[in-house]
Design a protein around this motif. Structure first.
Motif: not given
Length: 123
Positions: A32, A53, A99
């Protein structure tokens, strides 16, 4: 329970450096984007920096560009914010987030957020 826990805040003088850490637990965030926001008294949380990420793409607010560096260690489920040349106007509570879904500069688009760590820069 999924958590993001920030640490590393404190009182420093103008021109000093400080590194914030944010450790995730309860799930892995290695896939994420992660980011940092800050909140001034009486104001909404504002975007500081974000990292994909892999670390292949990084974004900064103009106010911190060239002074702050975001990085991550996926083996430790941790994101960092290295802050150099701190100014009194950087005084705020700093929050990490993970996220996002949507506008990454809007803290409300992020699925997970920490409780914050206070950074105070004296002049």
């Amino acid at each position: 329970q999924v958590q993001l826990v920030e640490s590393g805040g404190g009182l420093v003088q103008a021109g000093d450096s400080l590194t914030l850490s944010c450790v995730g637990s309860g799930r892995t965030f290695s896939s994420d984007p992660m980011g940092w926001f800050r909140q001034f008294p009486g104001k909404e949380r504002e975007f500081v920096a974000a990292i994909t990420w892999s670390g292949g793409s990084i974004f900064y607010d103009d106010s911190v560009k060239g002074r702050f560096t975001i990085s991550r260690d996926n083996t430790k489920n941790t994101v960092y914010l290295q802050m150099n040349s701190l100014k009194p106007e950087d005084t705020a509570v700093y929050y990490c987030a993970a996220d996002p879904d949507g506008d990454y500069t809007d803290y409300r688009a992020w699925g997970y957020g920490g409780q914050g760590t206070l950074v105070t820069v004296s002049s």
